[in-house]
Design an enzyme around this catalytic site. Sequence first.
Site, PDB file in Angstrom:
ATOM      1  N   ASP A  21       0.819  -1.215   0.000  1.00 18.47           N
ATOM      2  CA  ASP A  21       0.000   0.000   0.000  1.00 18.47           C
ATOM      3  C   ASP A  21       0.853   1.267   0.000  1.00 18.47           C
ATOM      4  O   ASP A  21       1.957   1.270   0.535  1.00 18.47           O
ATOM      5  CB  ASP A  21      -0.925  -0.024   1.240  1.00 18.47           C
ATOM      6  CG  ASP A  21      -2.130   0.890   1.085  1.00 18.47           C
ATOM      7  OD1 ASP A  21      -2.354   1.410  -0.027  1.00 18.47           O
ATOM      8  OD2 ASP A  21      -2.847   1.085   2.081  1.00 18.47           O
ATOM      9  N   GLY A  22       0.316   2.315  -0.600  1.00 19.16           N
ATOM     10  CA  GLY A  22       0.961   3.636  -0.536  1.00 19.16           C
ATOM     11  C   GLY A  22       1.524   4.149  -1.852  1.00 19.16           C
ATOM     12  O   GLY A  22       2.193   5.183  -1.866  1.00 19.16           O
ATOM     13  N   ASN A  23       1.255   3.445  -2.937  1.00 17.94           N
ATOM     14  CA  ASN A  23       1.786   3.877  -4.241  1.00 17.94           C
ATOM     15  C   ASN A  23       1.287   5.271  -4.631  1.00 17.94           C
ATOM     16  O   ASN A  23       2.045   6.095  -5.125  1.00 17.94           O
ATOM     17  CB  ASN A  23       1.360   2.908  -5.344  1.00 17.94           C
ATOM     18  CG  ASN A  23       1.932   1.529  -5.162  1.00 17.94           C
ATOM     19  OD1 ASN A  23       2.771   1.306  -4.289  1.00 17.94           O
ATOM     20  ND2 ASN A  23       1.492   0.583  -5.981  1.00 17.94           N
ATOM     21  N   GLY A  24      -0.002   5.499  -4.414  1.00 19.25           N
ATOM     22  CA  GLY A  24      -0.603   6.771  -4.815  1.00 19.25           C
ATOM     23  C   GLY A  24      -0.013   7.935  -4.036  1.00 19.25           C
ATOM     24  O   GLY A  24       0.369   8.962  -4.615  1.00 19.25           O
ATOM     25  N   GLU A  68     -12.508  -4.462  -4.487  1.00 24.84           N
ATOM     26  CA  GLU A  68     -12.938  -3.078  -4.238  1.00 24.84           C
ATOM     27  C   GLU A  68     -12.182  -2.092  -5.135  1.00 24.84           C
ATOM     28  O   GLU A  68     -12.696  -1.028  -5.485  1.00 24.84           O
ATOM     29  CB  GLU A  68     -12.720  -2.694  -2.763  1.00 24.84           C
ATOM     30  CG  GLU A  68     -13.679  -3.365  -1.784  1.00 24.84           C
ATOM     31  CD  GLU A  68     -13.334  -4.820  -1.457  1.00 24.84           C
ATOM     32  OE1 GLU A  68     -12.199  -5.260  -1.775  1.00 24.84           O
ATOM     33  OE2 GLU A  68     -14.195  -5.522  -0.900  1.00 24.84           O
ATOM     34  N   ASN A  69     -10.948  -2.459  -5.513  1.00 25.06           N
ATOM     35  CA  ASN A  69     -10.156  -1.561  -6.360  1.00 25.06           C
ATOM     36  C   ASN A  69     -10.757  -1.373  -7.765  1.00 25.06           C
ATOM     37  O   ASN A  69     -10.406  -0.432  -8.472  1.00 25.06           O
ATOM     38  CB  ASN A  69      -8.702  -2.052  -6.491  1.00 25.06           C
ATOM     39  CG  ASN A  69      -7.880  -1.905  -5.224  1.00 25.06           C
ATOM     40  OD1 ASN A  69      -6.983  -2.702  -4.954  1.00 25.06           O
ATOM     41  ND2 ASN A  69      -8.159  -0.874  -4.435  1.00 25.06           N
ATOM     42  N   GLU A 208       0.943 -12.835  12.801  1.00 25.13           N
ATOM     43  CA  GLU A 208       1.498 -11.648  13.448  1.00 25.13           C
ATOM     44  C   GLU A 208       1.390 -10.511  12.442  1.00 25.13           C
ATOM     45  O   GLU A 208       1.763 -10.667  11.276  1.00 25.13           O
ATOM     46  CB  GLU A 208       2.978 -11.880  13.813  1.00 25.13           C
ATOM     47  CG  GLU A 208       3.188 -12.950  14.860  1.00 25.13           C
ATOM     48  CD  GLU A 208       2.562 -12.591  16.205  1.00 25.13           C
ATOM     49  OE1 GLU A 208       2.477 -11.391  16.527  1.00 25.13           O
ATOM     50  OE2 GLU A 208       2.127 -13.521  16.919  1.00 25.13           O
TER      51      GLU A 208
END
Length: 250
Positions: A21-24, A68-69, A208
């Site tokens: 996550d976090g590309n945008g 959802e994407n 974990e």
Amino acid sequence: MDKKSQIDREKLPRHIAVIMDGNGRWAKRQGHNRVFGHKHGVTAVRETVEASAELGIQYLTLYAFSTENWSRPKMEVDALMELLVRTIKSEVKTLMKNDIRLAVIGKTDMLPERSRNRLAEAMEETKNNKRMTVVLALSYSSKWEITEAIRQIAEDAKAGKINPTGINEQTLSDHLSTKGMPDPELMIRTSGEQRISNFLLWQLAYAELYFTETLWPDFRKEHLYEAIVDYQQRERRFGKISEQIKPQIS
Ligand code: IPE
Ligand code: IPE
Ligand code: MG
């Protein structure tokens, strides 16, 4: 001491799952559009796959696209599908060289034909590779996967193939797309978000969880080592108490 040398090779997770996550946000911070971030995410995928294979991890599941994407702007979805085709095409050689098998979980019938064909070819070509399995979660939704499993079990019961009283946890596990794989012991999510986003709900029951602020395009081997070292310092109790876990000194 660097992180890699701190890893206990006897206590490696067999299966690591990653929410990339976090590309945008990575792209936006540099004044680029979101697709720029997705393109740079490929380097992080390469590093993570390579580091995992080198360490001897058996399964690496990468959450690449959720059901959802599909609701994102068409331009971004199209660019992601194109990137998928191109990346798989260029990476198959490396997968073969490193003895890595490619598998896919998800509602792949929603993918464009070109992506589906490319994936099918890559899976076929790498199917006998043994060192590690990379599982791409594509058009994936855990609730969908569990619903499908239940539907299949109900059909089998109706057809008299299984007895409802004999249904147990293993029955459900065997009807999921991760059938035959060990559950992930470690789940990593990048970019600071702390949620599961419909990813492997059943399989992560006792995983974990490791969250890092690092945005996916910045994720490198060193970050993976850091996550594994953190994982190895945790006490996995599975409902027991600490004294039952620690080796007793007599
Ligand atoms: C993850 O990065 C990649 C996909 C979901 C395909 P995002 O695109 O979600 O990036 P952020 O969360 O908006 O920064
Ligand atoms: C989850 O990321 C899916 C992938 C990484 C492929 P999102 O960025 O889409 O997740 P939410 O919707 O913000 O939780
Ligand atoms: Mg995101």
